[in-house]
Design a protein around this motif. Structure first.
Motif, PDB file in Angstrom:
ATOM      1  N   THR B  10       0.853  -1.189   0.000  1.00 50.53           N
ATOM      2  CA  THR B  10       0.000   0.000   0.000  1.00 50.53           C
ATOM      3  C   THR B  10       0.885   1.234   0.000  1.00 50.53           C
ATOM      4  N   PHE B  11       0.389   2.271  -0.652  1.00 49.74           N
ATOM      5  CA  PHE B  11       1.093   3.551  -0.644  1.00 49.74           C
ATOM      6  C   PHE B  11       0.210   4.583   0.041  1.00 49.74           C
ATOM      7  N   GLN B  12       0.835   5.486   0.755  1.00 50.22           N
ATOM      8  CA  GLN B  12       0.101   6.594   1.356  1.00 50.22           C
ATOM      9  C   GLN B  12       0.144   7.741   0.363  1.00 50.22           C
ATOM     10  N   ARG B  13      -1.020   8.151  -0.109  1.00 51.39           N
ATOM     11  CA  ARG B  13      -1.010   9.320  -0.988  1.00 51.39           C
ATOM     12  C   ARG B  13      -1.902  10.369  -0.385  1.00 51.39           C
ATOM     13  N   GLY B  14      -1.293  11.434   0.114  1.00 48.47           N
ATOM     14  CA  GLY B  14      -2.060  12.442   0.852  1.00 48.47           C
ATOM     15  C   GLY B  14      -2.676  11.759   2.044  1.00 48.47           C
ATOM     16  N   ARG B  19      -4.116   0.965  -2.492  1.00 48.53           N
ATOM     17  CA  ARG B  19      -3.763  -0.454  -2.399  1.00 48.53           C
ATOM     18  C   ARG B  19      -3.247  -0.909  -3.763  1.00 48.53           C
ATOM     19  N   ALA B  20      -1.961  -0.765  -3.967  1.00 47.32           N
ATOM     20  CA  ALA B  20      -1.360  -1.043  -5.278  1.00 47.32           C
ATOM     21  C   ALA B  20      -1.401  -2.531  -5.598  1.00 47.32           C
ATOM     22  N   VAL B  21      -1.070  -3.345  -4.602  1.00 43.43           N
ATOM     23  CA  VAL B  21      -1.071  -4.797  -4.782  1.00 43.43           C
ATOM     24  C   VAL B  21      -1.678  -5.408  -3.527  1.00 43.43           C
ATOM     25  N   GLY B  38      -1.781  -6.685 -17.616  1.00 44.77           N
ATOM     26  CA  GLY B  38      -2.862  -6.052 -16.860  1.00 44.77           C
ATOM     27  C   GLY B  38      -3.009  -4.603 -17.228  1.00 44.77           C
ATOM     28  N   PRO B  39      -4.158  -4.033 -16.903  1.00 43.90           N
ATOM     29  CA  PRO B  39      -4.393  -2.636 -17.261  1.00 43.90           C
ATOM     30  C   PRO B  39      -3.503  -1.697 -16.461  1.00 43.90           C
ATOM     31  N   SER B  40      -3.449  -0.488 -16.895  1.00 44.15           N
ATOM     32  CA  SER B  40      -2.624   0.515 -16.234  1.00 44.15           C
ATOM     33  C   SER B  40      -3.059   0.701 -14.781  1.00 44.15           C
ATOM     34  N   GLY B  41      -2.080   0.744 -13.896  1.00 42.23           N
ATOM     35  CA  GLY B  41      -2.377   1.021 -12.496  1.00 42.23           C
ATOM     36  C   GLY B  41      -2.743  -0.212 -11.681  1.00 42.23           C
ATOM     37  N   CYS B  42      -2.580  -1.415 -12.267  1.00 38.69           N
ATOM     38  CA  CYS B  42      -2.985  -2.607 -11.527  1.00 38.69           C
ATOM     39  C   CYS B  42      -1.866  -3.125 -10.632  1.00 38.69           C
ATOM     40  N   GLY B  43      -0.735  -2.450 -10.624  1.00 38.76           N
ATOM     41  CA  GLY B  43       0.321  -2.825  -9.691  1.00 38.76           C
ATOM     42  C   GLY B  43       1.407  -3.716 -10.272  1.00 38.76           C
ATOM     43  N   LYS B  44       1.486  -3.790 -11.594  1.00 35.94           N
ATOM     44  CA  LYS B  44       2.506  -4.626 -12.225  1.00 35.94           C
ATOM     45  C   LYS B  44       3.903  -4.148 -11.843  1.00 35.94           C
ATOM     46  N   THR B  45       4.128  -2.854 -12.023  1.00 35.72           N
ATOM     47  CA  THR B  45       5.442  -2.297 -11.723  1.00 35.72           C
ATOM     48  C   THR B  45       5.777  -2.467 -10.238  1.00 35.72           C
ATOM     49  N   THR B  46       4.784  -2.205  -9.391  1.00 34.71           N
ATOM     50  CA  THR B  46       5.000  -2.344  -7.957  1.00 34.71           C
ATOM     51  C   THR B  46       5.419  -3.774  -7.617  1.00 34.71           C
ATOM     52  N   LEU B  47       4.751  -4.738  -8.234  1.00 36.07           N
ATOM     53  CA  LEU B  47       5.078  -6.143  -7.998  1.00 36.07           C
ATOM     54  C   LEU B  47       6.531  -6.429  -8.391  1.00 36.07           C
ATOM     55  N   ASP B 157      10.421  -4.386 -17.146  1.00 38.22           N
ATOM     56  CA  ASP B 157       9.198  -3.603 -17.013  1.00 38.22           C
ATOM     57  C   ASP B 157       8.872  -2.944 -18.347  1.00 38.22           C
ATOM     58  N   GLU B 158       7.990  -3.551 -19.097  1.00 40.62           N
ATOM     59  CA  GLU B 158       7.601  -3.042 -20.416  1.00 40.62           C
ATOM     60  C   GLU B 158       8.812  -2.565 -21.218  1.00 40.62           C
ATOM     61  N   PRO B 159       9.820  -3.434 -21.381  1.00 42.11           N
ATOM     62  CA  PRO B 159      11.058  -2.959 -22.007  1.00 42.11           C
ATOM     63  C   PRO B 159      10.864  -2.559 -23.460  1.00 42.11           C
ATOM     64  N   THR B 190       4.029  -6.443 -19.405  1.00 41.32           N
ATOM     65  CA  THR B 190       3.601  -5.864 -20.679  1.00 41.32           C
ATOM     66  C   THR B 190       2.128  -5.457 -20.659  1.00 41.32           C
ATOM     67  N   HIS B 191       1.800  -4.556 -21.575  1.00 43.31           N
ATOM     68  CA  HIS B 191       0.420  -4.164 -21.813  1.00 43.31           C
ATOM     69  C   HIS B 191      -0.170  -4.934 -22.981  1.00 43.31           C
ATOM     70  N   ASP B 192       0.718  -5.650 -23.694  1.00 44.07           N
ATOM     71  CA  ASP B 192       0.399  -6.145 -25.019  1.00 44.07           C
ATOM     72  C   ASP B 192       0.061  -7.635 -24.944  1.00 44.07           C
ATOM     73  N   GLY B 255      -6.488   5.649 -14.674  1.00 49.66           N
ATOM     74  CA  GLY B 255      -5.748   5.118 -15.817  1.00 49.66           C
ATOM     75  C   GLY B 255      -5.184   6.264 -16.644  1.00 49.66           C
ATOM     76  N   ASN B 256      -3.939   6.121 -17.063  1.00 51.76           N
ATOM     77  CA  ASN B 256      -3.309   7.246 -17.736  1.00 51.76           C
ATOM     78  C   ASN B 256      -3.316   7.067 -19.248  1.00 51.76           C
ATOM     79  N   GLY B 257      -4.346   6.381 -19.737  1.00 51.12           N
ATOM     80  CA  GLY B 257      -4.487   6.312 -21.178  1.00 51.12           C
ATOM     81  C   GLY B 257      -3.751   5.162 -21.832  1.00 51.12           C
ATOM     82  N   SER B 258      -3.037   4.350 -21.025  1.00 45.92           N
ATOM     83  CA  SER B 258      -2.385   3.199 -21.640  1.00 45.92           C
ATOM     84  C   SER B 258      -3.472   2.223 -22.037  1.00 45.92           C
ATOM     85  N   GLN B 259      -3.316   1.588 -23.181  1.00 42.86           N
ATOM     86  CA  GLN B 259      -4.368   0.738 -23.698  1.00 42.86           C
ATOM     87  C   GLN B 259      -3.896  -0.694 -23.772  1.00 42.86           C
TER      88      GLN B 259
END
Ligand SMILES: Nc1ncnc2c1ncn2[C@@H]1O[C@H](COP(=O)(O)OP(=O)(O)OP(=O)(O)O)[C@@H](O)[C@H]1O
Ligand SMILES: [Mg+2]
Lengths: 254, 261
Positions: B10-14, B19-21, B38-47, B157-159, B190-192, B255-259
């Motif tokens: 979990t991250f504290q934002r403000g 709950r990232a993962v 997975g879609p943007s913001g689902c915690g892939k990078t955090t994992l 990470d999405e190289p 990946t997003h793909d 979501g930041n527009g990643s598809q």
């Protein structure tokens, strides 16, 4: 040379000519011996240059000035890196820098003279004192500019702090350090000149003060012009070195 | 073997908690190629960052061969999306850096770096600076540098996320070849969907708000896999299945527009 740069060179020369022409007109019209015409200033310059006096005083000024600048550069770069990387140093240095930055360090000069005497040591110390702050600010900003992923990379390969400083932080901070030098060089010239007004009869500042005392403003102006030329030269040197050393960032300096 | 047990972050934002993962349980065998989709913001990078030891889980543990991960290490090489090469070093000096850090003498390091560059098809570009390379070449150099650490796990990470479609396919095939010749474990984000299927032995599908694993999907395309595998009829089937999963997963409000493509 294309049309734009030819045009801009022409404008640069024109700008200088306008200022010199105005001065000349003003000098002729005012008819005041304290406002010398250009040719008088040139003659005085040749006179000072011929008997070696100008070179000797310029050497003294530059030696003291660059010694102070170098000391400030080394100390400020190290302090900047330390403060940027360690919160202990950051917390300790923060109030000192915030308090010290706005204080006109020249106000300390009488005390500096008392401690170090009227010689070159005092001038060097004063230059170092005054140049430290802008150099520190740039060094700090430069060390803070390390991209987070580069830092992670360093952690990933298990690089020690010396490695990190040498291979990552220093190159990242390099353009900032050059900016710091560009800011500090005119400060160095100002402080050197002003501190030479009071002292042991050395340096270009002394030459200006002495000439003025004898109402020889033409000589004083000739020395001022030399100071300007030295400043310009040093600045160009920094810009040139920046382009050489920071080759991976192109077209960002003036 | 990599094991995640009840891993949450979990991250504290403000004043609110992100709950990232949430509670991920996962076992990855040595030598496996696992893609995370997975879609943007689902915690892939955090994992991935927790696997790398760059972030610590709020709950649960990550263990590698029984050892709890407490920080980054050279056994887990990270390949960043933006390559993260030093612009002030030549490509060959970039690749040699992890070796130099390890105390390998400069000359030996350069020799090894030349061999690695050959492996990723950059042998002609050792003396170039990263600024002179294309995106794909930069990613190859980054891969070579990571291999210089001799990791047993590659974290990617999405190289290829920033590359054009054609370059991306070439890079996928090269990565496939490299991995098949090695005994590396690869965890590849990946997003793909096609990329996830073509590369992975398994596709871990993640869903958003909160970030979690919604399916652990086995890809049964033949190994070794080459460009041919792209024509396998099962791919269509896999695609539509994964599409279904992702389309029904709620999408991220931030979501930041990643598809998903
Ligand atoms: N350092 C952080 N501080 C606060 N929130 C964070 C931080 N890192 C990630 N998050 C949040 O955690 C969630 C998951 O982020 P993460 O970057 O892992 O997603 P992702 O699946 O990699 O997305 P993308 O596909 O866009 O890269 C997001 O809501 C993000 O805003
Ligand atoms: Mg991500």
């Amino acid at each position: 040379m294309d049309n734009i740069s030819r045009g801009s060179l022409f404008l640069k020369v024109l700008g200088i000519c306008v200022v010199l022409g105005s001065w000349q007109t003003f000098a002729i019209l005012s008819n005041n011996p304290l406002i010398p015409e250009l040719q008088t200033i040139c003659l005085k310059f040749l006179e000072l240059a011929r008997d070696g006096e100008l070179a000797a005083h310029a050497k003294s000024s530059l030696l003291n000035g660059f010694a102070g600048l170098s000391i400030a550069f080394v100390v400020a770069t190290m302090c900047g890196f330390l403060a940027a990387r360690s919160w202990v140093f950051d917390s300790m240095l923060h109030p000192l820098v915030s308090l010290g930055y706005p204080v006109p360090k020249l106000a300390l000069y009488p005390m500096v003279i008392l401690i170090l005497g009227l010689g070159g040591e005092s001038r060097t110390a004063q230059v170092a004192l005054e140049c430290f702050f802008p150099l520190f600010v740039q060094s700090y900003a430069g060390a803070k500019a390390v991209r987070p992923h580069m830092e992670w990379l360093a952690r990933n390969v298990d690089a020690g702090s010396w490695r990190l400083a040498k291979d990552v932080i220093l190159p990242t901070a390099l353009p900032f350090l050059f900016t710091g030098l560009r800011i500090a060089i005119p400060i160095m010239l100002i402080v050197t000149t002003v501190t030479e007004f009071i002292g042991d009869s050395h340096g270009l500042g002394f030459l200006i003060a002495r000439s003025s005392a004898y109402f020889d403003t033409a000589s004083a102006f000739a020395v001022v012009a030399v100071l300007g030329a030295l400043g310009l030269l040093a600045d160009r040197l920094v810009v040139y070195s920046r382009d050489r050393f920071v080759f991976w960032e192109k077209g960002t300096s003036l | 073997m990599i094991e995640l047990k009840g891993v949450a972050k979990t991250f504290q934002r403000g004043d609110h908690v992100v709950r990232a993962v949430t509670s991920v349980d996962l076992t990855i065998e040595g030598g496996e190629f696992v893609t995370v989709l997975g879609p943007s913001g689902c915690g892939k990078t955090t994992l991935l960052h927790m696997l790398g030891g760059f972030e610590t889980p709020t709950k649960g543990t990550v263990t590698i061969d029984g050892q709890v991960v407490t920080g980054p290490g050279r056994d887990r090489g990270m390949v960043f999306q933006d390559a993260t090469l030093f612009p002030w070093r030549t490509v060959s000096a970039n690749v040699a850096w992890p070796l130099e850090v390890n105390g390998v003498p400069k000359r030996a390091a350069r020799l090894q770096s030349a061999a690695l560059l050959e492996k990723v098809g950059l042998e002609k570009f050792g003396n170039a600076f990263p600024g002179e390379l294309s995106g794909g070449m930069r990613q190859r150099a980054a891969l070579a540098r990571t291999l210089a650490m001799e990791p047993s796990v590659l974290l990617m990470d999405e190289p290829f996320g920033a590359l054009d479609a054609q370059t991306r396919e070439i890079m996928q095939e090269e990565l496939m070849r490299l991995w098949q010749e090695s005994d590396l474990t690869v965890i590849f984000i990946t997003h793909d969907i096609s990329e996830a299927i073509f590369l992975g032995d398994r596709v871990i599908v993640m869903g958003v708000s909160p970030g979690r694993v919604i399916e652990d999907f086995k890809v049964e395309l033949d190994r070794p896999r080459t460009a041919e595998a792209r024509n396998d009829p099962r791919i269509l089937e896999y695609r539509s299945h994964l599409w279904g999963l992702l389309a029904h997963a709620p999408s991220s409000p931030s979501g930041n527009g990643s598809q998903i493509t």
